[in-house]
Scaffold this active site. Structure first.
Site, mmCIF file in Angstrom:
data_model
loop_
_atom_site.group_PDB
_atom_site.id
_atom_site.type_symbol
_atom_site.label_atom_id
_atom_site.label_comp_id
_atom_site.label_asym_id
_atom_site.label_seq_id
_atom_site.Cartn_x
_atom_site.Cartn_y
_atom_site.Cartn_z
ATOM 1 N N ARG A 9 -18.726 2.018 23.398
ATOM 2 C CA ARG A 9 -19.177 3.262 22.768
ATOM 3 C C ARG A 9 -18.380 3.457 21.485
ATOM 4 N NH1 ARG A 9 -18.306 9.410 25.067
ATOM 5 N NH2 ARG A 9 -19.430 10.492 23.390
ATOM 6 N N HIS A 10 -19.049 3.986 20.467
ATOM 7 C CA HIS A 10 -18.367 4.244 19.199
ATOM 8 C C HIS A 10 -17.104 5.095 19.396
ATOM 9 C CE1 HIS A 10 -19.639 8.465 19.162
ATOM 10 N NE2 HIS A 10 -20.809 8.034 19.614
ATOM 11 N N ARG A 61 -21.674 5.910 13.009
ATOM 12 C CA ARG A 61 -20.494 5.871 13.871
ATOM 13 C C ARG A 61 -20.449 4.601 14.718
ATOM 14 N NH1 ARG A 61 -24.183 9.695 15.497
ATOM 15 N NH2 ARG A 61 -24.723 9.937 17.705
ATOM 16 N N GLU A 88 -28.299 6.830 19.963
ATOM 17 C CA GLU A 88 -27.963 7.814 20.990
ATOM 18 C C GLU A 88 -29.219 8.553 21.451
ATOM 19 O OE1 GLU A 88 -26.613 8.807 23.431
ATOM 20 O OE2 GLU A 88 -24.751 9.847 22.926
ATOM 21 N N HIS A 158 -23.805 3.960 21.945
ATOM 22 C CA HIS A 158 -23.542 5.375 22.193
ATOM 23 C C HIS A 158 -23.463 5.664 23.689
ATOM 24 C CE1 HIS A 158 -24.537 6.142 17.918
ATOM 25 N NE2 HIS A 158 -25.339 5.108 18.114
#
Length: 206
Positions: A9-10, A61, A88, A158
């Site tokens: 995940r970012h 991101r 996301e 995400h």
């Protein structure tokens, strides 16, 4: 033949810090988020991890996190494929709202249902089921075949797009996935068997 899939995940985004619903909005990483991404890359480098291809979403991101991880493992120029299928979950009318303000407007219980239920979307947005409906076909057609061919594959995406993948990889029920949270910047390393079941899974401690 090893079949390695790394999900990340970012790092923390500006809207994570501000407690805002983000979804398809495109805030950048915070300083902490940058540090998390760099730490993930450094840790994977210490493990001797190298990748054959990387996948990420169309959001900044995740892209920056992906690039910093690749920089960390000495693969700055690696082929990176971007696709909105990995974006996301779309939070619809909640996007950009403070989570506490949303609770005041719609009530704690309703917001909790929108956030944590499997198939009840927020107004104008996606449920986790809806998110999975776009992430899983892409995973099956574009990502998984590379893993099964013996490539080391990085996916930087995400919380909810990755949760939809984890649900399938870990064979979780609709109820079990609701309790799964994926921390920002923390790599999860899967080794898959020839039948795509999990040989091993390691959440990397940074």
């Amino acid at each position: 033949m090893e079949r390695t899939l790394v999900l990340v995940r970012h790092g923390q985004s500006e809207w994570n810090l501000k407690n805002l619903f983000t979804g398809w909005k495109d805030p950048d990483l915070t300083e902490k988020g940058v540090s998390e991404a760099i730490a993930a890359g450094n840790k994977l480098n210490e493990m001797g991890m190298k990748f054959d291809v990387a996948f990420t979403s169309e959001l900044t991101r995740a892209q920056r996190t992906c690039q910093m991880i690749l920089d960390g493992v000495g693969q700055s120029d690696l082929t990176t494929i971007r696709d909105l299928a990995l974006n996301e979950r779309d939070y619809g009318d909640l996007a950009g709202l403070n989570k506490d303000d949303a609770r005041k407007k719609w009530g704690e219980e309703q917001v909790h249902i929108w956030r944590r239920s499997y198939d009840i979307p927020p107004p104008g947005g996606e449920s986790l089921k809806d998110t999975a409906a776009r992430t899983l076909p892409y995973f099956i057609t574009d990502i998984l075949p590379r893993v099964m061919a013996g490539q080391n594959v990085l996916v930087a995406a995400h919380g909810n797009s990755l949760r939809s993948l984890v649900m399938v990889l870990d064979r979780l029920s609709r109820e079990e996935i609701l309790n799964v949270n994926i921390a920002t910047g923390v790599p999860t390393v899967y080794k898959l068997n020839v039948d795509t079941t999990i040989a091993s899974k390691e959440i990397i401690d940074l």
